[in-house]
Design an enzyme around this catalytic site. Structure first.
Site, PDB file in Angstrom:
ATOM      1  N   LYS A   1       2.644 -15.161   3.605  1.00 30.51           N
ATOM      2  CA  LYS A   1       2.897 -15.978   2.403  1.00 30.51           C
ATOM      3  C   LYS A   1       4.396 -16.295   2.399  1.00 30.51           C
ATOM      4  CE  LYS A   1       1.638 -17.949  -1.464  1.00 30.51           C
ATOM      5  NZ  LYS A   1       0.774 -19.138  -1.494  1.00 30.51           N
TER       6      LYS A   1
ATOM      7  N   ASP B   1      -6.793  -6.629   4.123  1.00 26.31           N
ATOM      8  CA  ASP B   1      -7.847  -5.994   3.333  1.00 26.31           C
ATOM      9  C   ASP B   1      -8.750  -7.067   2.731  1.00 26.31           C
ATOM     10  OD1 ASP B   1      -9.239  -3.954   1.859  1.00 26.31           O
ATOM     11  OD2 ASP B   1      -8.074  -4.523   0.095  1.00 26.31           O
TER      12      ASP B   1
ATOM     13  N   TYR C   1       0.824  -1.206   0.000  1.00 28.53           N
ATOM     14  CA  TYR C   1       0.000   0.000   0.000  1.00 28.53           C
ATOM     15  C   TYR C   1       0.862   1.261   0.000  1.00 28.53           C
ATOM     16  CZ  TYR C   1      -4.727  -1.806   0.754  1.00 28.53           C
ATOM     17  OH  TYR C   1      -5.954  -2.389   0.608  1.00 28.53           O
TER      18      TYR C   1
ATOM     19  N   ASP D   1     -12.838  -8.433   4.069  1.00 28.21           N
ATOM     20  CA  ASP D   1     -14.045  -8.445   3.231  1.00 28.21           C
ATOM     21  C   ASP D   1     -14.636  -9.854   3.186  1.00 28.21           C
ATOM     22  OD1 ASP D   1     -13.725  -5.749   2.615  1.00 28.21           O
ATOM     23  OD2 ASP D   1     -14.233  -6.031   0.501  1.00 28.21           O
TER      24      ASP D   1
ATOM     25  N   ASP E   1      -3.369 -18.159   1.431  1.00 29.67           N
ATOM     26  CA  ASP E   1      -4.318 -18.936   0.608  1.00 29.67           C
ATOM     27  C   ASP E   1      -5.040 -19.955   1.484  1.00 29.67           C
ATOM     28  OD1 ASP E   1      -1.855 -20.217   0.919  1.00 29.67           O
ATOM     29  OD2 ASP E   1      -1.822 -21.068  -1.100  1.00 29.67           O
TER      30      ASP E   1
HETATM   31  C1  IPM Z   1     -10.614  -0.782   3.326  1.00 27.97           C
HETATM   32  C2  IPM Z   1     -10.742  -0.247   1.922  1.00 27.97           C
HETATM   33  C3  IPM Z   1      -9.548   0.639   1.630  1.00 27.97           C
HETATM   34  C4  IPM Z   1      -8.302  -0.235   1.729  1.00 27.97           C
HETATM   35  C5  IPM Z   1      -9.612   1.385   0.291  1.00 27.97           C
HETATM   36  C6  IPM Z   1     -10.838   2.259   0.210  1.00 27.97           C
HETATM   37  C7  IPM Z   1      -8.373   2.203   0.042  1.00 27.97           C
HETATM   38  O1  IPM Z   1     -10.870  -1.295   1.024  1.00 27.97           O
HETATM   39  O2  IPM Z   1     -10.589   0.027   4.269  1.00 27.97           O
HETATM   40  O3  IPM Z   1     -10.563  -2.001   3.488  1.00 27.97           O
HETATM   41  O4  IPM Z   1      -7.920  -0.898   0.759  1.00 27.97           O
HETATM   42  O5  IPM Z   1      -7.704  -0.260   2.792  1.00 27.97           O
HETATM   43 MG    MG Z   2     -11.057  -3.197   1.944  1.00 28.60          MG
END
Ligand code: IPM
Ligand code: MG
Length: 352
Positions: A186, A242, A136, A246, A218
């Site tokens: 990893k 990240d 990042y 999700d 993975d």
């Molecule tokens: C998160 C989001 C952010 C990230 C984006 C919006 C830059 O996906 O907070 O998880 O990748 O960290």
């Molecule tokens: Mg995210």
């Protein structure tokens, strides 16, 4: 107790509004709230997604309550002007290196999980994601090779001290929970991960009461859908965190229920300075229609009360009110219901 409110784009302002109503209903003395502009909203007005006055506002506060940033109208902008840069800039400039993303199954929502209910029922985990390093924030660019072909590149790097400080956060979080920590990397491929694993293993000696294991990312992704209930605390880097967070949100059933705290080293009079945000984004498709579920924003405000203001009782009260509202069948569109953003806020307030 100074709160900087940065509601941002899309559904950000709607959900933050409900979180502020809940905070108001708790009737805590000594709070002050100042609003600032961020994301596409700030870019439209000031030509930058994170204007200096917004950064200053955040720096002077004890906590930041954040909505969301992102607007498809900005997709064509140069990277440094895109709304997402605002949240990345805040994380970097405020030194918020530890991102806590709890994912817990709410009773009665098991059938909404992407997993089978009997598997989903057991989910009660915390992802501790490093937030200031990794690909990042490494050097990056698009270069032209000798062949004339273009090549995109992003540098992945973690220093020992960066790994050490996030490892400590992971171990301490595990001590407050079920005392199990899974470090995700990893290491079979990446040097960055090799060092990560060595440092986490070193830090583990200071926490003999916590059981540590290591998973390749993975495999971790696979275990997260196979047996999510086996996880307690997961500590991982920025990119893997990240993705896995999700994924964890869909295991719970809706991204509209997941809160997060981003913490740094700075201590305030009442706790740790932090930024609190729902992990969902700006959802431009439903913005302005009162369809968004504000529960993640409300739960983020609860995390703020806990971590930045030392108000555990009120934090727990807020979390219980959300759980009760869900238990009573209050459902936003994300959960297959039709309750409006405001109606969900009111339902939570009634149950405080
Ligand atoms: C998160 C989001 C952010 C990230 C984006 C919006 C830059 O996906 O907070 O998880 O990748 O960290
Ligand atoms: Mg995210």
């Amino acid at each position: 107790m100074k709160i900087a409110v940065l509601a941002g784009d899309g559904i950000g302002p709607e959900v933050v509004h409900e979180a502020l109503r809940v905070l108001g209903a708790l009737d805590l003395p000594g709070f002050s709230i100042t609003e600032g502009e961020v994301g596409a909203a700030a870019w439209r007005k000031h030509g930058h997604p994170l204007p200096p006055q917004t950064l200053a506002l955040a720096q002077q506060a004890d906590a930041v309550l954040f909505g969301a940033v992102g607007d498809p109208a900005c997709d064509g902008l140069e990277r440094h002007l895109r709304p997402e840069q605002a949240i990345l800039g805040l994380r970097a400039q405020l030194g918020l290196f530890a991102n806590l993303r709890p994912a817990t199954m709410f009773a009665g929502l098991e059938h909404l999980s992407a997993l089978r209910p009997e598997i989903a029922r057991a989910i009660d985990l915390l992802i501790v994601r490093e937030l200031n390093g990794d690909v990042y924030f490494g050097d990056k660019g698009i270069r032209t090779l000798e062949t004339g072909e273009r090549q995109g590149w992003d540098m992945m790097a973690y220093s020992e001290s960066e790994v050490r400080r996030i490892a400590h956060i992971g171990f301490r979080a595990a001590q407050g929970r079920k005392r199990r920590l899974t470090s995700v990397d990893k290491a079979n491929v990446l040097e960055t991960s090799q060092l990560w694993r060595e440092v986490v293993t070193e830090v583990a000696r200071e926490y003999p009461d916590v059981v540590l294991d290591h998973l390749y990312v993975d495999n971790a992704a696979m275990q997260l859908v196979r047996a999510p209930g086996a996880f307690d605390v997961i500590v991982t880097g920025n990119l893997f965190g990240d993705i896995l967070s999700d994924q964890a949100s869909m295991c719970v059933g809706s991204i509209g229920l997941l809160a997060s705290a981003s913490l740094g080293e700075r201590q305030t009079d009442f706790g740790t300075f932090g930024l609190y945000e729902p992990i969902h984004g700006s959802a431009p498709d439903i913005a302005g229609q009162s369809k968004a579920n504000p529960m993640a924003a409300i739960l983020s405000a609860a995390m703020m009360l806990r971590h930045s203001f030392g108000r555990e009782a009120e934090a727990a009260r807020t979390e219980r009110a959300v759980a009760r509202a869900l238990d009573d069948g209050v459902r936003g569109g994300d959960l297959g219901g039709s309750a409006s953003t405001g109606a969900i806020g009111t339902a939570v307030i009634e149950r405080l």
